[in-house]
Every structure is written in structure tokens, then in C-alpha cells.
Design a protein around this motif. Structure first.
Motif, PDB file in Angstrom:
ATOM      1  N   GLU A  39      67.763  30.932  38.992  1.00 13.59           N
ATOM      2  CA  GLU A  39      68.070  32.299  39.066  1.00 13.59           C
ATOM      3  C   GLU A  39      69.431  32.615  39.279  1.00 13.59           C
ATOM      4  O   GLU A  39      69.716  33.710  38.572  1.00 13.59           O
ATOM      5  CB  GLU A  39      67.304  32.850  40.483  1.00 13.59           C
ATOM      6  N   GLN A  40      70.147  32.016  40.178  1.00 15.75           N
ATOM      7  CA  GLN A  40      71.618  32.563  40.540  1.00 15.75           C
ATOM      8  C   GLN A  40      72.378  32.172  39.159  1.00 15.75           C
ATOM      9  O   GLN A  40      73.514  32.855  38.991  1.00 15.75           O
ATOM     10  CB  GLN A  40      72.139  32.051  41.824  1.00 15.75           C
ATOM     11  N   GLU A  64      71.741  32.333  36.220  1.00 14.05           N
ATOM     12  CA  GLU A  64      71.654  33.403  35.150  1.00 14.05           C
ATOM     13  C   GLU A  64      72.182  34.662  35.621  1.00 14.05           C
ATOM     14  O   GLU A  64      72.712  35.137  34.832  1.00 14.05           O
ATOM     15  CB  GLU A  64      70.127  33.543  35.034  1.00 14.05           C
ATOM     16  N   LYS A  65      72.003  34.732  36.871  1.00 14.26           N
ATOM     17  CA  LYS A  65      72.567  36.115  37.471  1.00 14.26           C
ATOM     18  C   LYS A  65      74.067  36.128  37.490  1.00 14.26           C
ATOM     19  O   LYS A  65      74.824  37.152  37.241  1.00 14.26           O
ATOM     20  CB  LYS A  65      72.043  36.378  38.871  1.00 14.26           C
ATOM     21  N   TYR A  66      74.651  35.074  37.551  1.00 15.03           N
ATOM     22  CA  TYR A  66      76.241  35.162  37.953  1.00 15.03           C
ATOM     23  C   TYR A  66      76.865  34.493  36.497  1.00 15.03           C
ATOM     24  O   TYR A  66      77.997  34.581  36.479  1.00 15.03           O
ATOM     25  CB  TYR A  66      76.687  34.123  38.823  1.00 15.03           C
TER      26      TYR A  66
END
Length: 165
Positions: free
Chosen positions: A112-113, A115-117
């Protein structure tokens, strides 16, 4: 150096997670000038399990990316000399290694992170390990100055280990 890695999540990260973890643990201990061989335990799990652990140990009922359980009780971060003064509490009697503690990482949050960052899962996993290793060495980020100092150390560890942004 003993790095115990347990992969408990059903979802598999498609990356060489063992070598990433080992590289970052070693880079962190070199950066912090740990004079001892050390033992670190790393568990890779999912959001449901890290949520359960977070609820049990921190009374926070939500998943998080990483949890750190340091064995040492540092008055000053990375004051390893103090550990030797109480060796029966901090060293494995069979191996002589410094018992640093446990790291629990959610593989769901790694995905998740990343992709997010906007960076790779490799970078995200390396970041979480470096962050947690600093906690195992006695650092914290409860106050602004601590957060700034810890972030600087994380980035330097990641840069020396080849995991820079």
C-alpha cells in the motif's frame, strides 16, 4: 550476526525480502557503530495480525506498517556500552550476541505505502526495517527534534545501503 526472519503472511512479496532485511539490519548496526554481533527477529505478517498485535500491545485497534519491540533499555540511543554492564539481561548466553529485539512488518502496508509514496516495494521494506532498527537502538520520534534526527538517520542508512529514493 543472527537475523531470524519469519514470513507468516499468505500474500507474498515479489522481491528478495530476506536479503533486503539483512542488508538494512547490517547497514543500521554499522551506522550506529554497534560493537557487538547482534540478534534481531523479523516477522512479516498481514494487516489483520499486525492490527491484533497493535491492539494488544499499544491499545490501538488498527493495522500499522511496522512495530518494534526493543530488548534494550537505552538511556541514550545506541549507548551499547551500557548493555555490556548488564550482559545477563541483554546478551544471548549461548551465542554471546546482543539481543536487540523484534520487528513486525505488515506486507499489506509495504504494498500500500509503496504505491502511495510512489516508490518500490523494495524501498518501502528497507525504510520500515531501517526505521524499526533505530527504535531497537533506542531512538524515538515522540517529539519534533527526535523525529527530525531519526528521519535523517533513516535516510543516511538507506543511502549507504543503496536504498535511497
Amino acid at each position: 550476526m543472527t537475523i531470524n526472519i519469519e514470513y507468516e503472511a499468505e500474500k507474498k512479496l515479489n522481491l528478495p525480502y530476506e536479503s533486503i532485511i539483512e542488508d538494512v539490519v547490517n547497514a543500521s548496526l554499522d551506522y550506529e557503530k554497534c560493537p557487538y554481533e547482534a540478534e534481531v527477529n523479523v516477522i512479516l505478517t498481514d494487516n489483520a495480525e499486525i492490527r491484533r498485535i497493535n491492539r494488544e500491545f499499544r491499545q490501538i485497534d488498527s493495522p500499522t506498517d511496522v512495530l518494534s519491540f526493543p530488548m534494550g533499555d537505552f538511556d541514550v540511543p545506541s549507548d551499547f556500552e551500557r548493555m555490556e554492564e548488564q550482559s545477563e539481561d541483554y546478551f544471548n548466553p549461548e551465542t554471546g550476541e546482543l539481543l536487540l529485539g523484534d520487528i513486525v512488518i505488515s506486507v499489506d502496508k509495504v504494498e500500500e505505502q509503496a504505491e502511495k509514496y510512489g516508490h518500490s516495494q523494495t524501498r518501502e521494506l528497507a525504510f520500515l526495517v531501517a526505521h524499526s532498527m533505530l527504535h531497537l537502538c533506542g531512538y524515538d520520534h515522540m517529539e519534533e527534534q527526535e523525529r527530525i534526527a531519526m528521519e535523517k538517520r533513516q535516510e543516511e542508512i538507506l543511502s549507504t545501503g543503496g536504498f535511497a529514493r
